[in-house]
Design a protein around this motif. Structure first.
Motif, mmCIF file in Angstrom:
data_model
loop_
_atom_site.group_PDB
_atom_site.id
_atom_site.type_symbol
_atom_site.label_atom_id
_atom_site.label_comp_id
_atom_site.label_asym_id
_atom_site.label_seq_id
_atom_site.Cartn_x
_atom_site.Cartn_y
_atom_site.Cartn_z
ATOM 1 N N THR A 160 32.739 53.633 35.375
ATOM 2 C CA THR A 160 33.021 52.439 35.496
ATOM 3 C C THR A 160 34.162 52.181 35.004
ATOM 4 O O THR A 160 35.067 51.178 35.750
ATOM 5 C CB THR A 160 31.893 51.766 34.778
ATOM 6 O OG1 THR A 160 30.559 52.001 35.346
ATOM 7 C CG2 THR A 160 31.766 49.989 34.952
ATOM 8 N N MET A 161 34.675 52.351 33.701
ATOM 9 C CA MET A 161 35.876 52.106 33.473
ATOM 10 C C MET A 161 37.080 52.425 34.100
ATOM 11 O O MET A 161 37.869 51.708 34.508
ATOM 12 C CB MET A 161 35.985 52.779 31.843
ATOM 13 C CG MET A 161 35.209 52.171 30.853
ATOM 14 S SD MET A 161 35.691 50.448 30.553
ATOM 15 C CE MET A 161 34.459 49.461 31.186
ATOM 16 N N MET A 165 39.681 49.897 35.606
ATOM 17 C CA MET A 165 41.210 50.102 35.374
ATOM 18 C C MET A 165 42.013 50.352 36.316
ATOM 19 O O MET A 165 43.291 50.080 36.293
ATOM 20 C CB MET A 165 41.200 51.226 34.262
ATOM 21 C CG MET A 165 40.485 51.033 32.960
ATOM 22 S SD MET A 165 40.335 52.393 31.906
ATOM 23 C CE MET A 165 39.788 51.740 30.427
ATOM 24 N N ALA A 166 41.527 50.721 37.693
ATOM 25 C CA ALA A 166 42.223 50.751 38.879
ATOM 26 C C ALA A 166 42.538 49.457 39.477
ATOM 27 O O ALA A 166 43.110 49.402 40.419
ATOM 28 C CB ALA A 166 41.644 51.900 39.530
ATOM 29 N N GLU A 167 41.542 48.697 39.197
ATOM 30 C CA GLU A 167 41.135 47.253 40.329
ATOM 31 C C GLU A 167 41.536 46.318 39.460
ATOM 32 O O GLU A 167 42.048 45.242 39.874
ATOM 33 C CB GLU A 167 39.714 47.216 40.426
ATOM 34 C CG GLU A 167 38.838 48.262 41.497
ATOM 35 C CD GLU A 167 37.710 48.120 41.547
ATOM 36 O OE1 GLU A 167 36.903 48.732 42.357
ATOM 37 O OE2 GLU A 167 37.061 47.340 40.914
ATOM 38 N N LYS A 168 41.457 46.181 38.074
ATOM 39 C CA LYS A 168 41.546 44.854 37.309
ATOM 40 C C LYS A 168 43.120 45.024 36.396
ATOM 41 O O LYS A 168 43.448 45.959 36.187
ATOM 42 C CB LYS A 168 40.525 44.655 36.067
ATOM 43 C CG LYS A 168 39.109 44.585 36.689
ATOM 44 C CD LYS A 168 38.861 43.603 37.498
ATOM 45 C CE LYS A 168 37.294 43.339 37.811
ATOM 46 N NZ LYS A 168 37.052 42.078 38.643
ATOM 47 N N PRO A 169 43.702 43.535 36.665
ATOM 48 C CA PRO A 169 44.938 43.561 35.658
ATOM 49 C C PRO A 169 44.704 43.671 34.177
ATOM 50 O O PRO A 169 45.574 44.331 33.462
ATOM 51 C CB PRO A 169 45.351 42.112 36.187
ATOM 52 C CG PRO A 169 44.107 41.240 36.428
ATOM 53 C CD PRO A 169 43.227 42.347 36.745
ATOM 54 N N GLN A 170 43.474 43.503 33.647
ATOM 55 C CA GLN A 170 43.191 44.076 32.319
ATOM 56 C C GLN A 170 41.590 43.771 32.066
ATOM 57 O O GLN A 170 40.964 43.278 32.803
ATOM 58 C CB GLN A 170 43.899 42.760 31.393
ATOM 59 C CG GLN A 170 43.370 41.455 31.179
ATOM 60 C CD GLN A 170 43.780 40.569 30.199
ATOM 61 O OE1 GLN A 170 44.868 40.610 29.965
ATOM 62 N NE2 GLN A 170 42.912 39.819 29.526
ATOM 63 N N SER A 233 48.894 51.899 33.269
ATOM 64 C CA SER A 233 47.965 51.546 32.124
ATOM 65 C C SER A 233 47.749 49.745 32.234
ATOM 66 O O SER A 233 48.636 49.151 32.614
ATOM 67 C CB SER A 233 48.628 51.736 30.699
ATOM 68 O OG SER A 233 48.220 51.076 29.697
ATOM 69 N N ILE A 234 46.740 49.474 31.906
ATOM 70 C CA ILE A 234 46.399 48.070 31.803
ATOM 71 C C ILE A 234 46.123 47.807 30.263
ATOM 72 O O ILE A 234 45.628 48.399 29.538
ATOM 73 C CB ILE A 234 45.413 47.534 32.841
ATOM 74 C CG1 ILE A 234 44.155 48.224 32.589
ATOM 75 C CG2 ILE A 234 45.758 47.858 34.217
ATOM 76 C CD1 ILE A 234 42.849 47.271 33.039
ATOM 77 N N PRO A 235 46.218 46.174 29.896
ATOM 78 C CA PRO A 235 45.761 45.786 28.755
ATOM 79 C C PRO A 235 44.203 45.960 28.519
ATOM 80 O O PRO A 235 43.719 45.495 29.430
ATOM 81 C CB PRO A 235 46.267 44.315 28.655
ATOM 82 C CG PRO A 235 47.276 44.315 29.764
ATOM 83 C CD PRO A 235 46.962 45.183 30.896
#
Length: 288
Positions: A160-161, A165-170, A233-235
């Protein structure tokens, strides 16, 4: 040794099949009804196993709060049915339980004989299953409690992470629930050891080390980028549980003490969760 695994669609049964291969039979809901004692007994009698490993469980923790009847049937009634069959047939039973039987307030690793105090329906039904096992089959069973299980197969926190992490800005991830991630492969190895040696008793098995869900998420991102599973990487921001309310209460601290398990399963070496995560991600990468 003839081993029958109850459950054929979960992370644990997937790893058990990979270890034992054709040496085991996996039974799913299409093969028998574990909540019906007569049906289950008839099915198992036809197979005559020496050992049964119960890898079936209702694990949708939040959904369980509104689905109490089915959750109890799978997590408690089915265990009672399995224990009764094994007692009558002279078979050994390996059963997997959870850190959710504890209240999460202790603040130091839970010992196998620490008092249990589940905080929700899922934990209560797993505790009821444990009690049935102890009452019916104390001398010919192995109870293994585990926590935070994931694998390359099925749905879990790691996958899920990676997706988010591939879809969301943070992302925001809870940082005040503490436990230990556990690769299902290592858990399966402990179950196999218990089955082959017929190791009776109550034991705890997770990977080594301690983490919050936030720590776990940061490691998933770092290793995911390193292995090419994530492109950037995203925040990832820490938040308290109070900012992410759920229907079911989670234990805030559920690290499990594995001292007795290290002796009982001496051929196995518990490995730090981060190293196990790296190995699982390598496996996930190879599947792409």
């Amino acid at each position: 040794m003839k081993i029958v695994v109850i459950g054929n669609a979960g992370q644990l049964s997937y790893e058990l099949v990979r270890i034992l291969g054709e040496d085991i039979v996996c039974l799913g809901p299409e093969d028998t009804d574990i909540t019906d004692g007569a049906v289950l007994s008839a099915t198992l009698s036809s197979l005559a196993p020496e050992v049964v490993i119960n890898a079936a469980a209702y694990t949708a923790v939040d959904k369980a709060e509104d689905d109490q009847v089915l959750c109890h049937a799978i997590n408690a009634t089915a265990v009672k049915n399995l224990a009764r069959y094994c007692k009558a047939a002279g078979a050994f039973l390996v059963h997997v339980s959870t850190d959710y039987v504890f209240n999460g307030h202790k603040g130091s690793p839970y010992l196998p004989d620490d008092p249990i105090e589940p905080q929700g329906v899922y934990g209560q039904t797993k505790a009821d299953g444990e009690k049935a096992l102890f009452d019916i089959l104390p001398e010919a069973s192995c109870l293994i409690r585990t926590a935070w299980v994931y694998s390359a197969y099925g749905n879990n926190f790691v996958k899920t992470m990676l997706r988010l992490m591939a879809e969301k800005p943070q992302l925001t991830v809870i940082d005040d629930q503490i436990g230990t991630p556990t690769w299902a492969k290592g858990l399966a190895e402990a179950c196999v050891s218990a089955a082959q040696q017929k190791t009776a008793g109550v034991y705890h098995w997770t990977d080594e080390g301690v983490a919050s869900w936030y720590d776990f998420a940061l490691a998933i991102q770092e290793l995911g980028i390193e292995k090419g599973l994530l492109s950037q990487s995203i925040p990832v921001l820490p938040i308290p549980s109070s900012q992410y309310p759920t229907p079911a209460r989670r234990p805030h601290y559920s690290v499990l003490d594995k001292s007795s398990a290290r002796i009982a399963f001496a051929s196995l070496n518990p490995t730090h969760w981060r190293k196990q995560l790296s190995s699982m991600l390598d496996e996930l990468k190879a599947q792409q």
